[in-house]
Design a protein around this motif. Structure first.
Motif, PDB file in Angstrom:
ATOM      1  N   MET A   1     -28.389  26.539  -2.317  1.00 57.81           N
ATOM      2  CA  MET A   1     -28.543  27.969  -2.270  1.00 57.81           C
ATOM      3  C   MET A   1     -29.906  28.348  -2.810  1.00 57.81           C
ATOM      4  O   MET A   1     -30.503  27.607  -3.589  1.00 57.81           O
ATOM      5  CB  MET A   1     -27.419  28.664  -3.021  1.00 57.81           C
ATOM      6  CG  MET A   1     -27.407  28.474  -4.512  1.00 57.81           C
ATOM      7  SD  MET A   1     -26.202  29.512  -5.340  1.00 57.81           S
ATOM      8  CE  MET A   1     -26.896  31.102  -5.131  1.00 57.81           C
ATOM      9  N   ASP A   2     -30.404  29.476  -2.395  1.00 59.14           N
ATOM     10  CA  ASP A   2     -31.677  29.989  -2.873  1.00 59.14           C
ATOM     11  C   ASP A   2     -31.420  31.062  -3.923  1.00 59.14           C
ATOM     12  O   ASP A   2     -30.314  31.571  -4.059  1.00 59.14           O
ATOM     13  CB  ASP A   2     -32.475  30.585  -1.716  1.00 59.14           C
ATOM     14  CG  ASP A   2     -32.819  29.529  -0.679  1.00 59.14           C
ATOM     15  OD1 ASP A   2     -33.111  28.390  -1.084  1.00 59.14           O
ATOM     16  OD2 ASP A   2     -32.790  29.842   0.526  1.00 59.14           O
ATOM     17  N   ASN A   3     -32.449  31.432  -4.652  1.00 62.24           N
ATOM     18  CA  ASN A   3     -32.370  32.483  -5.668  1.00 62.24           C
ATOM     19  C   ASN A   3     -31.400  32.157  -6.801  1.00 62.24           C
ATOM     20  O   ASN A   3     -30.767  33.041  -7.357  1.00 62.24           O
ATOM     21  CB  ASN A   3     -32.012  33.831  -5.036  1.00 62.24           C
ATOM     22  CG  ASN A   3     -33.016  34.239  -3.988  1.00 62.24           C
ATOM     23  OD1 ASN A   3     -34.217  34.097  -4.193  1.00 62.24           O
ATOM     24  ND2 ASN A   3     -32.536  34.711  -2.851  1.00 62.24           N
ATOM     25  N   PHE A   4     -31.285  30.897  -7.128  1.00 67.69           N
ATOM     26  CA  PHE A   4     -30.438  30.466  -8.240  1.00 67.69           C
ATOM     27  C   PHE A   4     -31.122  30.853  -9.549  1.00 67.69           C
ATOM     28  O   PHE A   4     -32.318  30.627  -9.728  1.00 67.69           O
ATOM     29  CB  PHE A   4     -30.245  28.945  -8.176  1.00 67.69           C
ATOM     30  CG  PHE A   4     -29.351  28.395  -9.241  1.00 67.69           C
ATOM     31  CD1 PHE A   4     -27.977  28.430  -9.088  1.00 67.69           C
ATOM     32  CD2 PHE A   4     -29.879  27.820 -10.384  1.00 67.69           C
ATOM     33  CE1 PHE A   4     -27.148  27.908 -10.064  1.00 67.69           C
ATOM     34  CE2 PHE A   4     -29.063  27.294 -11.360  1.00 67.69           C
ATOM     35  CZ  PHE A   4     -27.688  27.332 -11.201  1.00 67.69           C
ATOM     36  N   ASN A   5     -30.360  31.439 -10.474  1.00 66.35           N
ATOM     37  CA  ASN A   5     -30.903  31.869 -11.754  1.00 66.35           C
ATOM     38  C   ASN A   5     -30.279  31.018 -12.857  1.00 66.35           C
ATOM     39  O   ASN A   5     -29.129  31.217 -13.231  1.00 66.35           O
ATOM     40  CB  ASN A   5     -30.615  33.353 -11.983  1.00 66.35           C
ATOM     41  CG  ASN A   5     -31.239  33.884 -13.249  1.00 66.35           C
ATOM     42  OD1 ASN A   5     -31.159  33.269 -14.309  1.00 66.35           O
ATOM     43  ND2 ASN A   5     -31.851  35.054 -13.148  1.00 66.35           N
ATOM     44  N   LYS A   6     -31.049  30.075 -13.357  1.00 63.73           N
ATOM     45  CA  LYS A   6     -30.555  29.139 -14.367  1.00 63.73           C
ATOM     46  C   LYS A   6     -30.011  29.867 -15.593  1.00 63.73           C
ATOM     47  O   LYS A   6     -28.931  29.528 -16.100  1.00 63.73           O
ATOM     48  CB  LYS A   6     -31.653  28.178 -14.777  1.00 63.73           C
ATOM     49  CG  LYS A   6     -31.275  27.258 -15.923  1.00 63.73           C
ATOM     50  CD  LYS A   6     -32.396  26.332 -16.328  1.00 63.73           C
ATOM     51  CE  LYS A   6     -33.517  27.094 -16.962  1.00 63.73           C
ATOM     52  NZ  LYS A   6     -34.554  26.259 -17.547  1.00 63.73           N
ATOM     53  N   ASP A   7     -30.737  30.868 -16.072  1.00 64.66           N
ATOM     54  CA  ASP A   7     -30.318  31.561 -17.294  1.00 64.66           C
ATOM     55  C   ASP A   7     -28.967  32.251 -17.136  1.00 64.66           C
ATOM     56  O   ASP A   7     -28.163  32.268 -18.069  1.00 64.66           O
ATOM     57  CB  ASP A   7     -31.381  32.577 -17.725  1.00 64.66           C
ATOM     58  CG  ASP A   7     -32.669  31.902 -18.170  1.00 64.66           C
ATOM     59  OD1 ASP A   7     -32.607  30.754 -18.665  1.00 64.66           O
ATOM     60  OD2 ASP A   7     -33.733  32.508 -18.013  1.00 64.66           O
ATOM     61  N   ARG A   8     -28.708  32.791 -15.967  1.00 64.99           N
ATOM     62  CA  ARG A   8     -27.413  33.444 -15.720  1.00 64.99           C
ATOM     63  C   ARG A   8     -26.292  32.425 -15.559  1.00 64.99           C
ATOM     64  O   ARG A   8     -25.132  32.730 -15.799  1.00 64.99           O
ATOM     65  CB  ARG A   8     -27.495  34.339 -14.478  1.00 64.99           C
ATOM     66  CG  ARG A   8     -28.376  35.558 -14.711  1.00 64.99           C
ATOM     67  CD  ARG A   8     -28.374  36.476 -13.518  1.00 64.99           C
ATOM     68  NE  ARG A   8     -27.060  37.091 -13.360  1.00 64.99           N
ATOM     69  CZ  ARG A   8     -26.654  37.698 -12.242  1.00 64.99           C
ATOM     70  NH1 ARG A   8     -27.461  37.772 -11.190  1.00 64.99           N
ATOM     71  NH2 ARG A   8     -25.459  38.221 -12.172  1.00 64.99           N
ATOM     72  N   GLY A  90     -22.118  27.989  -3.414  1.00 71.61           N
ATOM     73  CA  GLY A  90     -21.588  29.344  -3.374  1.00 71.61           C
ATOM     74  C   GLY A  90     -21.577  29.925  -4.772  1.00 71.61           C
ATOM     75  O   GLY A  90     -21.217  29.241  -5.728  1.00 71.61           O
ATOM     76  N   LEU A  91     -22.027  31.169  -4.885  1.00 72.87           N
ATOM     77  CA  LEU A  91     -22.101  31.821  -6.188  1.00 72.87           C
ATOM     78  C   LEU A  91     -22.068  33.317  -5.944  1.00 72.87           C
ATOM     79  O   LEU A  91     -22.845  33.829  -5.128  1.00 72.87           O
ATOM     80  CB  LEU A  91     -23.409  31.409  -6.866  1.00 72.87           C
ATOM     81  CG  LEU A  91     -23.640  31.748  -8.314  1.00 72.87           C
ATOM     82  CD1 LEU A  91     -22.567  31.116  -9.206  1.00 72.87           C
ATOM     83  CD2 LEU A  91     -25.010  31.238  -8.753  1.00 72.87           C
ATOM     84  N   ASP A  92     -21.177  34.011  -6.616  1.00 68.86           N
ATOM     85  CA  ASP A  92     -21.115  35.457  -6.409  1.00 68.86           C
ATOM     86  C   ASP A  92     -22.254  36.149  -7.161  1.00 68.86           C
ATOM     87  O   ASP A  92     -22.918  35.549  -8.009  1.00 68.86           O
ATOM     88  CB  ASP A  92     -19.751  36.007  -6.818  1.00 68.86           C
ATOM     89  CG  ASP A  92     -19.526  35.977  -8.317  1.00 68.86           C
ATOM     90  OD1 ASP A  92     -19.857  34.960  -8.948  1.00 68.86           O
ATOM     91  OD2 ASP A  92     -19.017  36.971  -8.860  1.00 68.86           O
ATOM     92  N   ASP A  93     -22.489  37.404  -6.856  1.00 68.12           N
ATOM     93  CA  ASP A  93     -23.613  38.152  -7.437  1.00 68.12           C
ATOM     94  C   ASP A  93     -23.524  38.295  -8.953  1.00 68.12           C
ATOM     95  O   ASP A  93     -24.535  38.451  -9.625  1.00 68.12           O
ATOM     96  CB  ASP A  93     -23.706  39.551  -6.814  1.00 68.12           C
ATOM     97  CG  ASP A  93     -24.127  39.510  -5.357  1.00 68.12           C
ATOM     98  OD1 ASP A  93     -24.728  38.495  -4.935  1.00 68.12           O
ATOM     99  OD2 ASP A  93     -23.850  40.487  -4.640  1.00 68.12           O
TER     100      ASP A  93
END
Length: 147
Positions: A1-8, A90-93
């Motif tokens: 997936m793109d736009n993965f945010n490690k901190d979140r 897969g990751l929800d917002d």
């Protein structure tokens, strides 16, 4: 997936469902805790209760990004120099549930920030997994009732 945010993504996740494998066989109340190490890698602590032995089991590992931290593709090692693929597909917002696989379709997890999810969340996960070619005949719904 793109736009993965490690901190979140860091923090505690509860294992809701999985395709079983030898290193988690018989475990319930499984959690994964992700924290950042000083070198930018991610410390992974997986923990689960073994009903048969009556004891908690814990494994500590280290994860690093395969390409960049904006992609949800990491490699994780629990055993020295041997790494396994860890792919968030897969990751929800809200970063409240994640679909994870390994290098092939033998590994599959539904993780959530809470020990339980709604039936519709579980069904969405199953539908997505089937559409991506996963065989769900051996899918285990993880007992989180003692959390």
């Amino acid at each position: 997936m793109d736009n993965f945010n490690k901190d979140r993504y860091l923090g505690t996740w509860y294992e809701i469902a999985r395709l079983d494998h030898s290193f988690e066989e018989g475990l319930s109340q499984v959690t994964a805790e992700y924290t950042e190490n000083d070198d930018g890698s991610i410390k992974v602590i997986n923990r689960g209760y073994n009903e048969e032995s009556g004891e908690w089991e814990e494994a500590e590992g280290r994860a690093v990004f395969v390409d960049n931290s904006g992609a949800g593709h990491l490699k994780v090692s629990f055993f020295g120099p041997f790494y396994a693929s860890y792919v968030v597909f897969g990751l929800d917002d809200h970063y409240s549930r994640a679909y994870i696989t390994g290098y092939n379709r033998d590994y599959l997890w539904l993780m959530a920030r809470t020990p339980e999810v709604s039936d519709s969340v579980l069904e969405d996960f199953k539908e997505t997994a089937r559409a991506k070619g996963f065989d769900l005949d051996e899918l285990i719904i993880v007992d989180q009732s003692r959390q």
